[in-house]
Design a protein around this motif. Sequence first.
Motif, PDB file in Angstrom:
ATOM      1  N   ALA A  18      14.621  11.303 145.751  1.00 42.23           N
ATOM      2  CA  ALA A  18      13.952  12.077 146.796  1.00 42.23           C
ATOM      3  C   ALA A  18      14.980  12.850 147.600  1.00 42.23           C
ATOM      4  O   ALA A  18      16.076  12.361 147.872  1.00 42.23           O
ATOM      5  CB  ALA A  18      13.153  11.155 147.717  1.00 42.23           C
TER       6      ALA A  18
ATOM      7  N   THR B 136       3.143   5.617 150.488  1.00 41.81           N
ATOM      8  CA  THR B 136       3.740   6.188 151.694  1.00 41.81           C
ATOM      9  C   THR B 136       2.756   6.211 152.855  1.00 41.81           C
ATOM     10  O   THR B 136       3.073   6.708 153.924  1.00 41.81           O
ATOM     11  CB  THR B 136       4.283   7.611 151.434  1.00 41.81           C
ATOM     12  OG1 THR B 136       3.240   8.421 150.911  1.00 41.81           O
ATOM     13  CG2 THR B 136       5.455   7.574 150.466  1.00 41.81           C
TER      14      THR B 136
ATOM     15  N   GLU C   9      11.713   8.848 152.602  1.00 44.78           N
ATOM     16  CA  GLU C   9      10.652   8.283 151.760  1.00 44.78           C
ATOM     17  C   GLU C   9       9.271   8.726 152.234  1.00 44.78           C
ATOM     18  O   GLU C   9       8.410   9.074 151.428  1.00 44.78           O
ATOM     19  CB  GLU C   9      10.756   6.752 151.785  1.00 44.78           C
ATOM     20  CG  GLU C   9       9.664   6.030 151.055  1.00 44.78           C
ATOM     21  CD  GLU C   9       9.962   5.800 149.591  1.00 44.78           C
ATOM     22  OE1 GLU C   9       9.216   5.053 148.971  1.00 44.78           O
ATOM     23  OE2 GLU C   9      10.921   6.380 149.054  1.00 44.78           O
TER      24      GLU C   9
ATOM     25  N   TRP D  77       7.652  12.687 149.491  1.00 43.94           N
ATOM     26  CA  TRP D  77       6.713  12.540 148.379  1.00 43.94           C
ATOM     27  C   TRP D  77       5.367  13.164 148.710  1.00 43.94           C
ATOM     28  O   TRP D  77       4.910  13.123 149.844  1.00 43.94           O
ATOM     29  CB  TRP D  77       6.514  11.058 148.059  1.00 43.94           C
ATOM     30  CG  TRP D  77       7.784  10.374 147.679  1.00 43.94           C
ATOM     31  CD1 TRP D  77       8.567   9.602 148.498  1.00 43.94           C
ATOM     32  CD2 TRP D  77       8.445  10.399 146.423  1.00 43.94           C
ATOM     33  NE1 TRP D  77       9.659   9.156 147.803  1.00 43.94           N
ATOM     34  CE2 TRP D  77       9.615   9.621 146.529  1.00 43.94           C
ATOM     35  CE3 TRP D  77       8.146  11.005 145.211  1.00 43.94           C
ATOM     36  CZ2 TRP D  77      10.496   9.432 145.475  1.00 43.94           C
ATOM     37  CZ3 TRP D  77       9.031  10.810 144.150  1.00 43.94           C
ATOM     38  CH2 TRP D  77      10.179  10.041 144.285  1.00 43.94           C
ATOM     39  N   ASP D  78       4.722  13.714 147.685  1.00 41.92           N
ATOM     40  CA  ASP D  78       3.344  14.179 147.822  1.00 41.92           C
ATOM     41  C   ASP D  78       2.605  13.795 146.544  1.00 41.92           C
ATOM     42  O   ASP D  78       3.157  13.115 145.674  1.00 41.92           O
ATOM     43  CB  ASP D  78       3.277  15.676 148.121  1.00 41.92           C
ATOM     44  CG  ASP D  78       3.841  16.545 147.004  1.00 41.92           C
ATOM     45  OD1 ASP D  78       3.856  16.114 145.825  1.00 41.92           O
ATOM     46  OD2 ASP D  78       4.265  17.666 147.294  1.00 41.92           O
TER      47      ASP D  78
ATOM     48  N   SER E  42       4.321  14.370 143.170  1.00 46.94           N
ATOM     49  CA  SER E  42       5.579  13.696 142.850  1.00 46.94           C
ATOM     50  C   SER E  42       5.538  12.191 143.011  1.00 46.94           C
ATOM     51  O   SER E  42       6.350  11.486 142.430  1.00 46.94           O
ATOM     52  CB  SER E  42       6.699  14.263 143.725  1.00 46.94           C
ATOM     53  OG  SER E  42       6.413  14.043 145.099  1.00 46.94           O
ATOM     54  N   GLY E  43       4.635  11.685 143.817  1.00 45.81           N
ATOM     55  CA  GLY E  43       4.624  10.253 144.093  1.00 45.81           C
ATOM     56  C   GLY E  43       3.225   9.709 144.184  1.00 45.81           C
ATOM     57  O   GLY E  43       2.266  10.303 143.691  1.00 45.81           O
TER      58      GLY E  43
ATOM     59  N   GLY F  67      13.159   6.513 141.306  1.00 44.20           N
ATOM     60  CA  GLY F  67      12.978   7.263 142.539  1.00 44.20           C
ATOM     61  C   GLY F  67      14.160   8.155 142.847  1.00 44.20           C
ATOM     62  O   GLY F  67      15.303   7.704 142.839  1.00 44.20           O
TER      63      GLY F  67
ATOM     64  N   ASN G 145       4.726  17.614 138.004  1.00 44.07           N
ATOM     65  CA  ASN G 145       5.910  17.827 138.848  1.00 44.07           C
ATOM     66  C   ASN G 145       6.930  18.683 138.087  1.00 44.07           C
ATOM     67  O   ASN G 145       7.957  18.205 137.627  1.00 44.07           O
ATOM     68  CB  ASN G 145       6.508  16.489 139.274  1.00 44.07           C
ATOM     69  CG  ASN G 145       7.544  16.638 140.361  1.00 44.07           C
ATOM     70  OD1 ASN G 145       8.005  17.734 140.657  1.00 44.07           O
ATOM     71  ND2 ASN G 145       7.925  15.525 140.957  1.00 44.07           N
TER      72      ASN G 145
END
Length: 164
Positions: A88, A37, A23, A27-28, A31-32, A86, A126
């Motif tokens: 990942a 995070t 998690e 993600w960056d 994408s999130g 979600g 994305n």
Amino acid sequence: MSDNTVTVRRAVAADEAALLEIELTAWDATSGFPSLTAGDRTTFFAERYGPDAFLVAELAGRLVGYIRLQDKYPFPEGAGVLSINGLAVAPEARGQGIGSVLMDAVTAEAKRRGARKITLHVHGVNTVARRLYERHGYVVEGTHPREFLIDGQYVDAVDLALFL
């Protein structure tokens, strides 16, 4: 010879540390949501979703990805519509088909539950995830322009669905 077989199973409480690591690294901003995070998170599972909401992918005995599948609506009229909230894959495990294996597993799980539809949201920027979903039969249901402001840039949210 190494075993490159990806297996999928239900998550269990003991997976928490490995899932949290995925998690926090997978993600960056494309994408999130960086705010989710950031900080000193020490738990992966939440009150709203425990291990039973997740399928996890293992490769060579190591957790390398997850997907969360839940009922989209809490009322009877929405029964049969599930939502992916979600997906990942650990950065070092990308490009090995793990996302596809998870998508196939979630489709099988949805059919097992008698679902008629699976929905998800993806950031418009994305493109890697969008291609994955489209390869698995998902179609665009709608776009929410400028839905999020991430790192100073507006990002569209795209709704996709698979009809079972």
